[in-house]
Motif scaffolding. Structure first.
Motif, mmCIF file in Angstrom:
data_model
loop_
_atom_site.group_PDB
_atom_site.id
_atom_site.type_symbol
_atom_site.label_atom_id
_atom_site.label_comp_id
_atom_site.label_asym_id
_atom_site.label_seq_id
_atom_site.Cartn_x
_atom_site.Cartn_y
_atom_site.Cartn_z
ATOM 1 N N PHE A 34 -4.785 -37.577 44.952
ATOM 2 C CA PHE A 34 -4.693 -37.775 46.399
ATOM 3 C C PHE A 34 -4.833 -39.282 46.640
ATOM 4 O O PHE A 34 -5.950 -39.789 46.665
ATOM 5 C CB PHE A 34 -5.801 -36.995 47.124
ATOM 6 N N PRO A 35 -3.698 -39.985 46.811
ATOM 7 C CA PRO A 35 -3.774 -41.446 46.857
ATOM 8 C C PRO A 35 -4.589 -41.983 48.018
ATOM 9 O O PRO A 35 -5.040 -43.118 47.991
ATOM 10 C CB PRO A 35 -2.307 -41.883 46.959
ATOM 11 N N GLU A 78 0.934 -37.617 40.179
ATOM 12 C CA GLU A 78 1.360 -37.074 41.473
ATOM 13 C C GLU A 78 0.391 -36.024 42.003
ATOM 14 O O GLU A 78 0.506 -35.602 43.148
ATOM 15 C CB GLU A 78 2.751 -36.449 41.337
ATOM 16 N N SER A 79 -0.515 -35.583 41.147
ATOM 17 C CA SER A 79 -1.462 -34.566 41.603
ATOM 18 C C SER A 79 -2.711 -35.188 42.217
ATOM 19 O O SER A 79 -3.549 -34.487 42.780
ATOM 20 C CB SER A 79 -1.857 -33.659 40.438
ATOM 21 N N ARG A 103 -4.347 -43.126 36.373
ATOM 22 C CA ARG A 103 -4.215 -41.873 37.148
ATOM 23 C C ARG A 103 -4.365 -40.659 36.231
ATOM 24 O O ARG A 103 -4.985 -39.661 36.598
ATOM 25 C CB ARG A 103 -2.859 -41.817 37.845
ATOM 26 N N PRO A 157 -1.848 -31.442 35.338
ATOM 27 C CA PRO A 157 -0.407 -31.172 35.234
ATOM 28 C C PRO A 157 0.309 -32.283 34.478
ATOM 29 O O PRO A 157 -0.260 -33.355 34.254
ATOM 30 C CB PRO A 157 0.053 -31.111 36.688
#
Lengths: 269, 202
Positions: free
Chosen positions: B76-77, B73-74, B126, B68
């Protein structure tokens, strides 16, 4: 002037970082104590409004044991109500969120109930359960459950995150979706609710003790001190309650920020 | 995946109007256009993440890789980099998830430690991990929304070459603002402007 001397000159008047951070806090605390002392010098109808800092400390020292017991009783009532209210709120919130797909009515009903001041439930519980701890705890439970229900509904109705979309595209099962996202993504909203609910639980537990009386409790102590016109005792009880609430609030705020940082992927300094 | 006479509207106005686009098996398509032209929306429609206001969509089959626009933000931290990359295969219960994830990560982001927590990654890292995750998916297509936007020059070159190698005959639909990226991947360029497909060239 050499560059080294210039650097030294620039640095020397500035306190080190921890000291710089601490200084405004110390100044504010000193100002607050001074203001407290100044207010305690005033009087309404010949009586001081509150006791001064020194008198309060003396009163705190004189009744430290009984005061601690009363505080523990109030906190125990608040904690019991908080626990029961959280469980009830979770169930109510999940039910409202599930129903929201077809009707907004349950959420609207919860909103309506939330607009009623929680302590007005106390007389109903006193009629139903008598002047017992059950009535006081039930009032706290009612207040907490409505706050937690709102937090749960908010968390459950949050739009699908990019993470959820990724898992849906990858054909993840509902259980995988729940396990890999929900506990983390819902945690910040739930912790905000829990923090507000904790503050409300302490307020309602204290007010319930003040209105309905209790063998032990900070609310009863406050009313007793008021009846005895013992302003130092009254101020000491208020200060003890304030400190306990402040400590709890700070602890929960820390937990909330940690959860929020973890969920968003930020690192906390 | 394909869209025929596709239209999409928001309360604020028309986003896409009368779009017809097909991405065939193994085909590489680069979608370019101004900001707000509707590129990301078209991608989401083709993935089945949004419903069109009119027209027909044959969405990408489930299991496709997707990067995206807000790739960071997609992730999984709370998981490691390796687990993040392996998630599409773990979710689909496919064997060898860790091995495939490892190899995809080596292709597009060889400098990133697979054992690090995703929370500790920079924005560019990321994005590279999100691209590796899309490549690790088992589906026949990769859909990527500006997958190199946050990467530094060297990392971008490595990721471009890695993507080119790792596609292995899968289709690619990619949004980009840089035609050089499309040329590097040998992609057909499709231009969107004001919600309409105005140009399609080889």
């Amino acid at each position: 002037m050499t560059p080294a001397a210039a650097t030294f000159e620039l640095r020397s008047p500035t306190p080190s970082r921890p000291a710089r951070r601490l200084l405004p806090t110390v100044v504010f605390a000193a100002a607050a104590v001074a203001l407290w002392w100044a207010v305690s010098l005033g009087a309404i109808a010949g009586r001081p409004l509150i006791a001064g800092p020194f008198e309060t400390l003396v009163a705190l020292a004189a009744v430290a044991g009984p005061l601690a017991l009363d505080l523990a009783c109030t906190l125990a009532r608040a904690a019991t109500g908080l626990l029961l209210g959280t469980v009830l709120g979770l169930l109510l919130g999940l039910a409202a969120a599930a129903a929201a797909r077809s009707t907004e009515a349950p959420e609207g009903a919860l909103e309506l109930l939330r607009s009623i001041p929680p302590v007005v439930w106390l007389p109903l519980f006193l009629l139903g359960l008598g002047y017992t701890d059950a009535a006081r705890i039930a009032t706290v439970t009612a207040a907490v459950s409505l706050i937690m229900a709102a937090a749960v509904t908010t968390a459950a109705k949050a739009p699908a995150s990019l993470r959820v979309e990724q898992l849906r595209l990858a054909r993840a099962s509902p259980l995988q979706l729940l396990r890999w996202t929900q506990p983390w993504e819902s945690l910040p909203a739930l912790l905000v609710g829990l923090r507000i609910a904790t503050a409300m639980a302490i307020i309602v537990a204290t007010v319930a003790e003040m209105l309905a009386g209790a063998p032990h409790g900070i609310g009863s102590r406050i009313v007793d001190a008021q009846v005895a016109q013992d302003t130092p005792q009254l101020t000491a009880a208020i200060a003890a309650l304030g400190l306990a609430g402040f400590a709890l609030g700070r602890g929960l705020r820390w937990a909330e920020l940690t959860a929020r940082a973890l969920a968003s992927g930020e690192r906390r300094s | 995946m394909a869209a025929r006479r596709l239209g999409f509207e928001r309360p604020s106005g028309v986003v896409l109007a009368d779009i017809t686009l097909t991405v065939g098996e193994g085909e590489r398509v680069a979608l370019i256009g101004e900001n707000g032209a509707g590129k990301s929306t078209l991608l989401r429609l083709l993935l089945g993440l949004e419903r069109p206001s009119r027209g027909i969509v044959h969405p990408a089959p489930r299991g496709c890789g997707y990067v995206p626009q807000a790739a960071g933000e997609s992730l999984f931290p709370w998981f490691t980099v390796l687990k993040n990359v392996a998630l599409p295969r773990l979710a689909a219960n496919l064997p060898g998830a860790a091995e495939v994830a490892w190899s995809c990560l080596r292709e597009v982001a060889p400098a990133i430690d697979p054992g690090r927590r995703a929370a500790a990654l920079s924005g560019g890292e990321r994005q590279a991990v999100a691209l590796a995750r899309a490549l690790a998916a088992a589906g026949p297509a990769i859909v990527a929304d500006e997958p190199f936007a946050a990467l530094a020059v060297e990392a971008k070159r490595a990721a471009l070459q890695g993507l080119d190698r790792a596609l292995c005959g899968r289709a690619l639909l990619m949004v980009t603002h840089d035609e050089a990226e499309a040329h590097a991947l040998g992609a057909r360029i499709v231009r969107l402007a004001h919600g309409a497909l105005v140009e399609a060239c080889a």
